[in-house]
Write a protein that holds these residues in place. Structure first.
Motif, PDB file in Angstrom:
ATOM      1  N   LYS A  41       0.819  -1.213   0.000  1.00 23.98           N
ATOM      2  CA  LYS A  41       0.000   0.000   0.000  1.00 23.98           C
ATOM      3  C   LYS A  41       0.851   1.259   0.000  1.00 23.98           C
ATOM      4  O   LYS A  41       1.800   1.376   0.764  1.00 23.98           O
ATOM      5  CB  LYS A  41      -0.935   0.022   1.206  1.00 23.98           C
ATOM      6  CG  LYS A  41      -2.052  -0.986   1.118  1.00 23.98           C
ATOM      7  CD  LYS A  41      -2.974  -0.914   2.313  1.00 23.98           C
ATOM      8  CE  LYS A  41      -4.072  -1.958   2.194  1.00 23.98           C
ATOM      9  NZ  LYS A  41      -4.954  -1.961   3.344  1.00 23.98           N
ATOM     10  N   HIS A  42       0.484   2.171  -0.874  1.00 23.66           N
ATOM     11  CA  HIS A  42       1.167   3.448  -0.997  1.00 23.66           C
ATOM     12  C   HIS A  42       0.230   4.430  -1.699  1.00 23.66           C
ATOM     13  O   HIS A  42      -0.848   4.042  -2.155  1.00 23.66           O
ATOM     14  CB  HIS A  42       2.481   3.289  -1.783  1.00 23.66           C
ATOM     15  CG  HIS A  42       2.282   2.803  -3.181  1.00 23.66           C
ATOM     16  ND1 HIS A  42       2.005   1.489  -3.487  1.00 23.66           N
ATOM     17  CD2 HIS A  42       2.293   3.464  -4.353  1.00 23.66           C
ATOM     18  CE1 HIS A  42       1.853   1.357  -4.790  1.00 23.66           C
ATOM     19  NE2 HIS A  42       2.024   2.546  -5.347  1.00 23.66           N
ATOM     20  N   ILE A  43       0.644   5.680  -1.801  1.00 25.96           N
ATOM     21  CA  ILE A  43      -0.142   6.669  -2.532  1.00 25.96           C
ATOM     22  C   ILE A  43       0.716   7.252  -3.652  1.00 25.96           C
ATOM     23  O   ILE A  43       1.944   7.233  -3.574  1.00 25.96           O
ATOM     24  CB  ILE A  43      -0.671   7.816  -1.632  1.00 25.96           C
ATOM     25  CG1 ILE A  43       0.496   8.609  -1.036  1.00 25.96           C
ATOM     26  CG2 ILE A  43      -1.594   7.306  -0.554  1.00 25.96           C
ATOM     27  CD1 ILE A  43       0.078   9.934  -0.455  1.00 25.96           C
ATOM     28  N   GLU A  81      -4.742   5.737  -1.412  1.00 23.46           N
ATOM     29  CA  GLU A  81      -3.955   4.548  -1.082  1.00 23.46           C
ATOM     30  C   GLU A  81      -4.361   3.380  -1.976  1.00 23.46           C
ATOM     31  O   GLU A  81      -5.549   3.144  -2.203  1.00 23.46           O
ATOM     32  CB  GLU A  81      -4.156   4.190   0.393  1.00 23.46           C
ATOM     33  CG  GLU A  81      -3.203   3.118   0.863  1.00 23.46           C
ATOM     34  CD  GLU A  81      -3.316   2.856   2.350  1.00 23.46           C
ATOM     35  OE1 GLU A  81      -2.342   3.120   3.069  1.00 23.46           O
ATOM     36  OE2 GLU A  81      -4.389   2.400   2.779  1.00 23.46           O
ATOM     37  N   HIS A  82      -3.358   2.647  -2.467  1.00 27.38           N
ATOM     38  CA  HIS A  82      -3.610   1.498  -3.330  1.00 27.38           C
ATOM     39  C   HIS A  82      -2.457   0.506  -3.214  1.00 27.38           C
ATOM     40  O   HIS A  82      -1.395   0.828  -2.700  1.00 27.38           O
ATOM     41  CB  HIS A  82      -3.789   1.946  -4.790  1.00 27.38           C
ATOM     42  CG  HIS A  82      -2.618   2.695  -5.326  1.00 27.38           C
ATOM     43  ND1 HIS A  82      -2.460   4.061  -5.145  1.00 27.38           N
ATOM     44  CD2 HIS A  82      -1.520   2.292  -6.032  1.00 27.38           C
ATOM     45  CE1 HIS A  82      -1.344   4.450  -5.723  1.00 27.38           C
ATOM     46  NE2 HIS A  82      -0.745   3.398  -6.260  1.00 27.38           N
ATOM     47  N   GLU A  83      -2.710  -0.722  -3.673  1.00 28.65           N
ATOM     48  CA  GLU A  83      -1.655  -1.718  -3.758  1.00 28.65           C
ATOM     49  C   GLU A  83      -1.891  -2.582  -4.991  1.00 28.65           C
ATOM     50  O   GLU A  83      -2.979  -2.567  -5.570  1.00 28.65           O
ATOM     51  CB  GLU A  83      -1.542  -2.566  -2.489  1.00 28.65           C
ATOM     52  CG  GLU A  83      -2.638  -3.549  -2.251  1.00 28.65           C
ATOM     53  CD  GLU A  83      -2.426  -4.358  -0.960  1.00 28.65           C
ATOM     54  OE1 GLU A  83      -1.431  -4.176  -0.251  1.00 28.65           O
ATOM     55  OE2 GLU A  83      -3.288  -5.187  -0.679  1.00 28.65           O
TER      56      GLU A  83
END
Length: 99
Positions: A41-43, A81-83
């Protein structure tokens, strides 16, 4: 000349990143994932475009799972946020970030 596939590893443990180009205006890189590997997870703090070059990935964002396959193009929302999870043995995608 650079060759991405010759310089990247498809690991089931982690994402592998290959830098393609960086300037004041753009950051362009490729990411390889083996089956089940996760880009945690990060942006994306800037506008970014993802292009699947090989394989299939699950793009997880805001409780939604988006399956992307070879040659699909996806505009990554800024500051969400996504992964990413690799679905096949060899998954490769590029990301171009507008700086």
């Amino acid at each position: 000349m650079k060759n991405i596939i010759e310089n990247i590893e498809f690991s089931t443990e982690k994402a592998n990143v290959f830098p393609i180009k960086k300037s004041d205006d753009i950051k362009y890189f490729a990411v390889a994932l083996g089956k089940g590997a996760v880009l945690k997870k990060h942006i994306a703090p800037v506008p970014a475009t993802l292009v699947v070059l090989k394989g299939e990935i699950n793009f997880l964002i805001e409780n939604e799972e988006i399956k992307l396959k070879q040659f699909d193009v996806y505009e990554i929302p800024v500051n969400v946020e996504h992964e990413v999870v690799g679905l096949t043995e060899e998954n490769l995608f590029s990301v171009a970030q507008e700086l």
